[in-house]
Scaffold this motif. Structure first.
Motif, PDB file in Angstrom:
ATOM      1  N   PRO A 140       1.682   3.374   3.918  1.00 51.38           N
ATOM      2  CA  PRO A 140       0.450   2.908   3.276  1.00 51.38           C
ATOM      3  C   PRO A 140       0.584   1.470   2.769  1.00 51.38           C
ATOM      4  CG  PRO A 140       1.714   4.165   1.715  1.00 51.38           C
ATOM      5  CD  PRO A 140       2.494   4.201   3.012  1.00 51.38           C
ATOM      6  N   ARG A 143       8.184   7.489  -0.730  1.00 52.28           N
ATOM      7  CA  ARG A 143       9.535   7.057  -0.416  1.00 52.28           C
ATOM      8  C   ARG A 143      10.233   8.294   0.151  1.00 52.28           C
ATOM      9  NH1 ARG A 143      10.645   5.527  -5.763  1.00 52.28           N
ATOM     10  NH2 ARG A 143       9.255   3.741  -5.727  1.00 52.28           N
ATOM     11  N   ARG A 144      11.015   8.161   1.171  1.00 51.94           N
ATOM     12  CA  ARG A 144      11.697   9.332   1.728  1.00 51.94           C
ATOM     13  C   ARG A 144      12.534   9.990   0.635  1.00 51.94           C
ATOM     14  NH1 ARG A 144      16.154  11.390   4.095  1.00 51.94           N
ATOM     15  NH2 ARG A 144      15.944  12.413   6.118  1.00 51.94           N
ATOM     16  N   LEU A 145      12.383  11.292   0.460  1.00 48.19           N
ATOM     17  CA  LEU A 145      13.169  12.001  -0.543  1.00 48.19           C
ATOM     18  C   LEU A 145      14.636  12.031  -0.118  1.00 48.19           C
ATOM     19  CD1 LEU A 145      10.925  15.059  -1.483  1.00 48.19           C
ATOM     20  CD2 LEU A 145      10.756  12.682  -2.193  1.00 48.19           C
ATOM     21  N   PHE A 172      12.939  22.312   1.925  1.00 43.97           N
ATOM     22  CA  PHE A 172      12.813  22.729   3.326  1.00 43.97           C
ATOM     23  C   PHE A 172      14.115  23.274   3.923  1.00 43.97           C
ATOM     24  CE2 PHE A 172       9.608  19.252   2.947  1.00 43.97           C
ATOM     25  CZ  PHE A 172       8.476  19.970   3.254  1.00 43.97           C
ATOM     26  N   LEU A 203       2.963  17.994   3.364  1.00 48.86           N
ATOM     27  CA  LEU A 203       3.994  17.643   2.379  1.00 48.86           C
ATOM     28  C   LEU A 203       5.282  17.172   3.052  1.00 48.86           C
ATOM     29  CD1 LEU A 203       3.469  20.324  -0.414  1.00 48.86           C
ATOM     30  CD2 LEU A 203       2.496  18.026  -0.190  1.00 48.86           C
ATOM     31  N   ALA A 204       5.555  17.615   4.266  1.00 47.61           N
ATOM     32  CA  ALA A 204       6.726  17.103   4.997  1.00 47.61           C
ATOM     33  C   ALA A 204       6.517  15.640   5.383  1.00 47.61           C
ATOM     34  CB  ALA A 204       6.993  17.958   6.234  1.00 47.61           C
ATOM     35  N   THR A 218       5.996  11.499  -5.345  1.00 48.41           N
ATOM     36  CA  THR A 218       5.846  11.260  -3.908  1.00 48.41           C
ATOM     37  C   THR A 218       5.136  12.421  -3.217  1.00 48.41           C
ATOM     38  OG1 THR A 218       7.780   9.826  -3.776  1.00 48.41           O
ATOM     39  CG2 THR A 218       7.150  10.974  -1.748  1.00 48.41           C
ATOM     40  N   ARG A 231       4.907  13.467   3.650  1.00 42.79           N
ATOM     41  CA  ARG A 231       5.190  12.723   2.419  1.00 42.79           C
ATOM     42  C   ARG A 231       6.676  12.736   2.084  1.00 42.79           C
ATOM     43  NH1 ARG A 231       0.169  14.980  -1.361  1.00 42.79           N
ATOM     44  NH2 ARG A 231      -1.487  13.746  -0.354  1.00 42.79           N
ATOM     45  N   ALA A 232       7.320  13.874   2.236  1.00 40.06           N
ATOM     46  CA  ALA A 232       8.749  13.989   1.921  1.00 40.06           C
ATOM     47  C   ALA A 232       9.574  13.061   2.802  1.00 40.06           C
ATOM     48  CB  ALA A 232       9.211  15.433   2.088  1.00 40.06           C
ATOM     49  N   ALA A 233       9.095  12.818   4.028  1.00 43.76           N
ATOM     50  CA  ALA A 233       9.807  11.937   4.953  1.00 43.76           C
ATOM     51  C   ALA A 233       9.500  10.468   4.686  1.00 43.76           C
ATOM     52  CB  ALA A 233       9.457  12.298   6.397  1.00 43.76           C
ATOM     53  N   GLY A 234       8.684  10.183   3.676  1.00 42.03           N
ATOM     54  CA  GLY A 234       8.450   8.796   3.278  1.00 42.03           C
ATOM     55  C   GLY A 234       7.194   8.156   3.835  1.00 42.03           C
ATOM     56  N   PHE A 235       6.293   8.959   4.359  1.00 38.77           N
ATOM     57  CA  PHE A 235       5.054   8.427   4.928  1.00 38.77           C
ATOM     58  C   PHE A 235       3.849   8.898   4.113  1.00 38.77           C
ATOM     59  CE2 PHE A 235       8.175   8.936   8.294  1.00 38.77           C
ATOM     60  CZ  PHE A 235       8.185   7.668   8.855  1.00 38.77           C
ATOM     61  N   ALA A 236       2.704   8.275   4.388  1.00 38.80           N
ATOM     62  CA  ALA A 236       1.446   8.772   3.835  1.00 38.80           C
ATOM     63  C   ALA A 236       0.717   9.527   4.926  1.00 38.80           C
ATOM     64  CB  ALA A 236       0.585   7.626   3.321  1.00 38.80           C
TER      65      ALA A 236
END
Lengths: 212, 212
Positions: free
Chosen positions: A191, B18-20, B29, A150-151, A27, A153-158
């Motif tokens: 996405p 996908r949200r981590l 973080f 990268l945050a 991810t 992406r980490a939150a589940g978005f593109a």
């Protein structure tokens, strides 16, 4: 630096860092891609605040935190933004569920009593020395942009980061009081399977890594 | 941009983003911290290569990838490195299980035929225009440093990034052929419970976020 039989017992590490599982690494890094289009699913203000509240914890030089963010949500503001973006970035930025304009604050040193209270001489130094202040603002702004992407992406978005825009014009339009310098625009959303272009190559280790 | 009853059905997203989960977000973080000391556990060359092979996938302007890394592993090289670091950074850098010197390549444009084959006029432009080339190298180098710090954490290690050193002297010592400009040194290893200092404050939303 080495494991020896004489080494003292090591205390249990704090919770984290622990290697992330392969899905999480995919991810963030190995499977993640820059998105050019997005699904028609809104991104809420609360979700955008969560992205910020992840990225803000990653480290900066002496805790300077010079990055600032303008979230451009209304239709009117979105149109004023894309007027100053390159042709290839206009349509996708108008259509993106959310848009963040990343900037650095050239006056970040005014917050040093909060962010960096242990370096008591620094506010005056930066007030009198613009060149090192602007260097610190710019370098750490870009560093924080890496955390921000990268945050997202980490939150589940593109994320769809873009550099093709007239920074001075955007600053005049949105930051007329001065102080904030825009440097990256990031589209944010969910996405779809056709959001991505082909992946460009990465350089080989022999070109980028050395050992001493 | 909005959810409407008329919206077309959305195709299933690709695997990720996908949200981590909260543990992964804590590792990256919310619970992560800059480490000043490390457990006496070695970090292997293979583990350092894995960190690079995560960070390399995150996006740069037109895929420029100007960041370079020197891993300083031998005792002799470590001593030559800390000679050019500030007093407060010497001991912890000598003792760290692994040390990465992050640099940007001022001649990154020589790799554009590989990294950015679609912009055929760019190598010549950058060869003739040093200022925008050095801007791109520096900005994207710092952007990639943000990816690198989070890749260290994602791979299960703690990072100790430091800016207190004589960049020109390190470049002369380790990059005598020119081209690479060091800008950040990152200690890498497994932390212990006493690796961390107290956490400094982060700025409030009202100081850093705007909405339009």
């Amino acid at each position: 630096m080495t494991n020896t039989a004489e080494a003292e017992p090591v205390a249990d590490p704090l919770p984290g860092p622990r290697r992330l599982d392969d899905d999480a690494l995919a991810t963030l890094f190995t499977n993640a891609r820059t998105a050019n289009t997005f699904a028609d699913i809104a991104v809420s203000d609360a979700e955008l605040r969560e992205i910020w509240d992840l990225a803000k914890w990653a480290p900066t030089s002496a805790n300077f935190q010079p990055m600032r963010t303008l979230f451009v949500q209304s239709r009117d503001a979105r149109e004023r933004l894309v007027e100053h973006m390159s042709e290839g970035n206009k349509a996708k930025t108008l259509a993106a569920p959310a848009v963040a304009v990343l900037a650095h604050d050239r006056g970040f040193h005014e917050h040093l009593p909060v962010t960096t209270p242990h370096l008591t001489g620094l506010p005056e130094f930066f007030a009198q020395n613009e060149a090192p202040r602007l260097d610190a603002a710019r370098n750490n702004g870009w560093l924080q942009a890496g955390y921000f992407v990268l945050a997202v992406r980490a939150a589940g978005f593109a994320a769809g980061p873009m550099g093709g825009f007239d920074s001075a014009a955007i600053d005049a339009e949105f930051f007329p009081e001065g102080g904030w310098s825009s440097f990256l625009v990031v589209n944010i959303g969910h996405p779809t399977v056709d959001s991505y272009r082909g992946r460009l190559p990465r350089l080989e280790h022999e070109n980028v890594l050395r050992w001493a």
